[in-house]
Design an enzyme around this catalytic site. Sequence first.
Site, PDB file in Angstrom:
ATOM      1  N   TYR A  93       9.086   4.656   8.468  1.00  0.00           N
ATOM      2  CA  TYR A  93       9.677   3.401   9.111  1.00  0.00           C
ATOM      3  C   TYR A  93       9.223   2.082   9.107  1.00  0.00           C
ATOM      4  CZ  TYR A  93       7.108   3.164  13.572  1.00  0.00           C
ATOM      5  OH  TYR A  93       5.808   3.049  14.284  1.00  0.00           O
ATOM      6  N   ILE A 107       0.794  -1.094   0.012  1.00  0.00           N
ATOM      7  CA  ILE A 107       0.124   0.055  -0.152  1.00  0.00           C
ATOM      8  C   ILE A 107       0.836   1.204  -0.123  1.00  0.00           C
ATOM      9  CG2 ILE A 107      -1.980   1.107   1.045  1.00  0.00           C
ATOM     10  CD1 ILE A 107      -2.807  -1.449   2.515  1.00  0.00           C
ATOM     11  N   GLU A 108       1.982   1.349   1.022  1.00  0.00           N
ATOM     12  CA  GLU A 108       2.479   2.448   1.137  1.00  0.00           C
ATOM     13  C   GLU A 108       3.885   2.175   1.743  1.00  0.00           C
ATOM     14  OE1 GLU A 108       1.227   5.628   3.673  1.00  0.00           O
ATOM     15  OE2 GLU A 108      -0.018   4.169   4.602  1.00  0.00           O
ATOM     16  N   GLU A 109       4.960   3.079   1.536  1.00  0.00           N
ATOM     17  CA  GLU A 109       6.213   3.161   2.444  1.00  0.00           C
ATOM     18  C   GLU A 109       6.188   4.072   3.219  1.00  0.00           C
ATOM     19  OE1 GLU A 109      10.725   1.435   2.322  1.00  0.00           O
ATOM     20  OE2 GLU A 109       9.242   1.139   0.600  1.00  0.00           O
ATOM     21  N   GLY A 110       5.867   4.077   4.536  1.00  0.00           N
ATOM     22  CA  GLY A 110       6.168   4.929   5.643  1.00  0.00           C
ATOM     23  C   GLY A 110       7.448   5.301   5.950  1.00  0.00           C
ATOM     24  N   VAL A 124       6.820  -0.669   5.755  1.00  0.00           N
ATOM     25  CA  VAL A 124       6.254  -0.991   4.654  1.00  0.00           C
ATOM     26  C   VAL A 124       4.634  -1.383   5.314  1.00  0.00           C
ATOM     27  CG1 VAL A 124       6.426  -1.730   2.305  1.00  0.00           C
ATOM     28  CG2 VAL A 124       8.409  -1.645   3.760  1.00  0.00           C
ATOM     29  N   ASP A 139       0.515  13.099  15.958  1.00  0.00           N
ATOM     30  CA  ASP A 139       0.637  13.093  14.616  1.00  0.00           C
ATOM     31  C   ASP A 139      -0.767  13.227  13.844  1.00  0.00           C
ATOM     32  OD1 ASP A 139       2.060  13.616  12.224  1.00  0.00           O
ATOM     33  OD2 ASP A 139       2.730  11.472  11.861  1.00  0.00           O
TER      34      ASP A 139
END
Lengths: 427, 297
Positions: free
Chosen positions: A104, A99-102, A106, A217
């Site tokens: 810290y 879905i996404e790579e944040g 994946v 956050d």
Amino acid sequence: MSDSAGPSTPSRKRSRWDIEDEEAQLEQAQQPVKRRSKTKSAKTSPAPEQTRSSAAVEPQRTTAVYKRPPHSIFVPPRTLHPPLMPSRSVYCYERLNSIEEGSYGVVFRARDKETGDIVALKKLKLDEEKNGFPITALREINSLMVCKHENVVGIREVVVGDTLTQVFIVMDFIEHDLKTLLTTMPAPFLQSEIKTLMMQLLSAVAHCHERWILHRDLKTSNLLMNNRGTIKVADFGLARRYGDPVGVGGLTQLVVTLWYRAPEILLGGSTYSTAIDMWSVGCIFAELLLKEPLFQAKGEIELLSMIFKLLGPPTTHSWPDYHTLPLAKSITLPPPQPPQLRQKFQYITAAGIDLMSRLLTYDPEMRISAVDALKHPYFSESPLPKHPDLFSSFPSAAAGEKRRKPYESPPAPVRAADYNLLTDFDP
Amino acid sequence: MSTSLYPLASLPQIEKTPSREDGIPDGLEEELRAYGCKLIHEAGILLKQNQVAVATAQILFQRFWFVTSMKQFGIGDIGMGALYLASKLEECPIRIRDLINIYDLLLQRKAHIRAQAMASRLASTSAHPRTEFKYTPMSYFGNTFYELKDALVVAEMQILKRLGFNLTVVLPYNTLVNYLRVLGLTSREDVCTKAWGYLNDALQTPVYALYSVPTIVCAAILLTTRHLGIGLPSAPENCWWELFDAEWEDLWNVCGYIMRLYRERTSEDHTRVMGMVAKKGVRQWLEEHRPAGGEGH
């Protein structure tokens, strides 16, 4: 004696548990441990054992009169506590797509092989850890477990891979994030929809704060939304527990994505509290109305000047403690000027403006709390919040779905022909 | 207001712990658990760590032995890992090197005491020289440090993994304050101190992994009031513990666990336990005490 004591125990049990059958059954399963405890206590000292058995006989005679009240809600029965369960293997899940790579980790979309449920797997980055399991990951997992709520993304479990460095958080899969949705949706949210979303967000934040968790956050890309009109607060990667008094041991200023960062953090305060999340909520409220982020600043100084411009610079009346903040001396305040909220948000009621200004209040002490914001008149005036079921659904980018083109013609019947060809050759 | 549901050992886990499955007797497991918790406590004091972190570590430590055998991991390593992990959980992290140095000191001292005891037993005469304990610090880049550090990191990860990352711990202290208030005992300083002490001592027993906090707090109050001769309504229909949703049998069982901590032990018991801080010692003991004719099983 033993005859009378024997049947007395079950009847006493039943009288207490007959309110809920399920509990009664679980209580039956508990029986062996009771027996074990009895022999143990008998070994230690026989005297209280007598008190106990007489206590067991007494209620039998008076069952009709005496009925012990059910458990207090603060003391759930032993059987409701979860057992000690080791982590399962990541191979219980089938990986579908990433879905996404944040920053810290994946995130993958995956399917539970047992139940077929679609979930989100977040892989934690543990390779270069010098200090064992990272405290940030620990905070994230713990916060998610403590803050279980309708509007907080649900943590299902934490699974592990083959080596000790592979750890995945398993969460409910939610189709959208609010940020992508806001940029791709054809028409902005209606007032009634914004109210629903805000109430959901506020109740999630209130729930976290009640459990002594700061999110630190909150932003639209961390708010997930499903196709049933429900948003879920996600990504507790910066969350941490706070105490009373706040900030014991010092809190870092490196929190909250810049655009959503409260002025007290920008000015170097290290004893911030729940109010920082409320500022972020205010920024999100504005973003829902504007369809774009409220303060799109490149740096902290620019952000401060944007805030001062929108709300007017802080005064000793609006923020008495301003001058005690570490960085306040290095900032030159612009000349006094009234807030520009009304000019910025022209199509919102007076109650809406009032809620906004209470969320974007300079003084953290005066800023509205999540619980109070939920009671704000904005939510009880017309148009009323829309029921989540009435929200429209959108194609999910995370699930790899695409928006269908408006005038897409039906596909040519290629498949059917192929299929015929195949069956023709079949003997 | 803590209604959070912390995990407790399930019935099969209580009936047969992994250590017992491996042939470690009931009583010995209890001794080793208590000893591991004492080490955590001593390390916590030397590190000037908060009691919340120490108590949390001890509860995690106790939970761990319901899912793992002491033949597989040593109580020393797991205790160290639990304290390190709990310090992060309670937002008062400690330095890895400080923790390792402290555990090294503690283990060296225990080894010394054990050696002394063994020597005196062999000599069997009271006339044998007692040597003072002298701590030899490890070298900064020496193997000892890196071995202990590896063990610590593995222990922390194993605790996380085997407890399924569910580290919800509820400490009993505020419940005690509330209950004492309800019972009108807060003016008696001796009651408060004693009950508080029983709660802390109970951390050396498995009860926090077995019973809910209200039950344990009631047990501590029961022991205290009995000890100080304070009468509380205890006749059926008016039992004070029922007010707090505790059951007499559970209460009495917790009291049993706590009181067993205070029983007399021989010096043999002490040296035996001290020799089993690492899993090597446990395995050696199991070798020596293999049941005769065990092949049949």
